[in-house]
Design a protein around this motif. Structure first.
Motif, PDB file in Angstrom:
ATOM      1  N   LEU A  94       2.530 -64.248  78.859  1.00 13.18           N
ATOM      2  CA  LEU A  94       3.888 -63.824  78.521  1.00 13.18           C
ATOM      3  C   LEU A  94       4.587 -63.485  79.843  1.00 13.18           C
ATOM      4  N   ARG A 120       5.087 -68.311  77.721  1.00  9.28           N
ATOM      5  CA  ARG A 120       5.967 -67.633  76.748  1.00  9.28           C
ATOM      6  C   ARG A 120       6.945 -66.768  77.536  1.00  9.28           C
ATOM      7  N   HIS A 139      15.361 -67.844  74.242  1.00 10.95           N
ATOM      8  CA  HIS A 139      14.299 -66.873  74.548  1.00 10.95           C
ATOM      9  C   HIS A 139      14.650 -65.505  73.979  1.00 10.95           C
TER      10      HIS A 139
END
Ligand code: PA5
Length: 350
Positions: A94, A120, A139
């Motif tokens: 992430l 991500r 996003h």
């Protein structure tokens, strides 16, 4: 002659844009900021790793998240201040792009590289190019309110991230821990505001101690990133060079210099925390004895139970201390003219 910190007239004169109101508001901002995470969904479950990209005031949130997660989260948190990303970043990482303005070139460049790797993404910004990218590419975006200097927006950069990482399994203690932090900050905040006289105000007292000296701030274990925050707040708010470091590491290098005779007018603050390893506490006592021969030394102890409260209590003390030092020095604590000019020159450069 420097202004007297108990003179109410010193503040509108020394801080015409009112940074003090933003610092005063920090406990309330911490209380309020969790709502910025509401409705945000991070798909994909617990990540294998978290990478926070940011510079300056926007990177500090990453440092604090890293400290909070260190002994709890099932994933490592790494903070990168720069243009590149580590080789291990991939689909199971992430990547958090943290930039208050959304215009910081290092963060934008590194974020682009992370997206190319398929990582991500989570965006933390008030807008700018980063906000536009979040909108364009869909996003998740923590929308930080506009109008703050980045370093004064720490609550908004940090708390929603804590909430979201908690939701991904970071085990940071949830709402209860955040509520305790707010209560601790409200109580401490009342001691530190300009209306509290020097005699009962630890931040004013520290600023007076540090005036005319080079501040050196040492953290212990988890308070290391807070020591760095103090340093950067001295630099940006008060416009004084400062040093920072952390125990136990500095007991393997910097103590040698302290023992050898430090020719400058230094003043040292140790940021202590009840959670520090007992051997680190021992090292702190030994270090203090060495340093005291060369410079005045103060200790500031974190307040509260949870690590969030403890770290933020020291952040707030440092923010006010740097603020009062700015007022004493006649430096506008809001303005960062050289940083802004630097940014302009970099934008103009090929
Ligand atoms: O405090 C500041 O103004 C700086 O340290 C900025 O935070 C830094 O230049 C990065 O900018 P931004 O926070 O907008 O990404």
């Amino acid at each position: 002659m420097s202004p007297h910190l108990d003179d109410p007239a010193a503040y509108p004169a020394g801080d015409p844009r009112g940074l003090r109101e933003l610092v005063r508001g920090f406990p309330g901002q911490v209380a309020d900021a969790a709502r910025l995470a509401e409705g945000l969904r991070l798909d994909g479950g617990t990540p294998r790793s978290v990478l926070v990209l940011g510079m300056g005031g926007s990177a500090v949130a990453g440092d604090l998240v890293q400290a909070l997660c260190a002994e709890r989260a099932p994933f490592p948190v790494v903070v990168v201040r720069g243009y590149g990303i580590p080789a291990w970043v991939g689909r199971d990482t992430l990547v958090v792009a943290s930039s208050y303005s959304g215009q910081t070139e290092e963060t934008l460049t590194a974020f682009e590289a992370a997206r190319r790797r398929g990582a991500r993404a989570l965006v933390v910004t008030s807008g700018g190019e980063l906000g536009a990218c979040a909108r364009r590419e869909g996003h998740p975006w923590i929308r930080v309110p506009a109008g703050f200097p980045p370093r004064a927006a720490l609550a908004f950069l940090l708390i929603p991230l804590v909430v979201l990482l908690d939701g991904l399994g970071a085990a940071l203690g949830g709402e209860q821990v955040r509520e305790e932090a707010v209560a601790v900050l409200r109580a401490l905040g009342a001691e530190l505001v300009p209306e509290t006289p020097v005699a009962g105000n630890p931040a004013k007292a520290l600023a007076l101690e540090l005036a005319g000296r080079v501040p050196v701030v040492y953290g212990t274990d988890a308070t290391g990133p807070v020591a760095y925050r103090w340093r950067t707040q001295f630099e940006e708010n008060a416009k004084v060079l400062a040093l920072s470091g952390v125990l136990p590491e500095m007991t393997h290098n910097a103590v040698e210099a302290w023992g050898g005779g430090a020719g400058t007018a230094w003043a040292v603050v140790f940021l202590r925390d009840r959670g520090e390893h007992p051997r680190v506490a021992r090292r702190a006592a030994l270090t203090r004895a060495i340093v005291e021969a060369r410079a005045p030394v103060r200790e500031a102890w974190a307040r509260g139970e949870g690590l969030l409260a403890r770290l933020l209590s020291l952040v707030l003390l440092g923010d006010w201390t740097s603020y009062y030092l700015a007022v004493l020095r006649g430096a506008d604590p809001w303005a960062v003219e050289i940083l802004e000019e630097f940014r302009r020159r970099m934008m103009a450069a090929p």
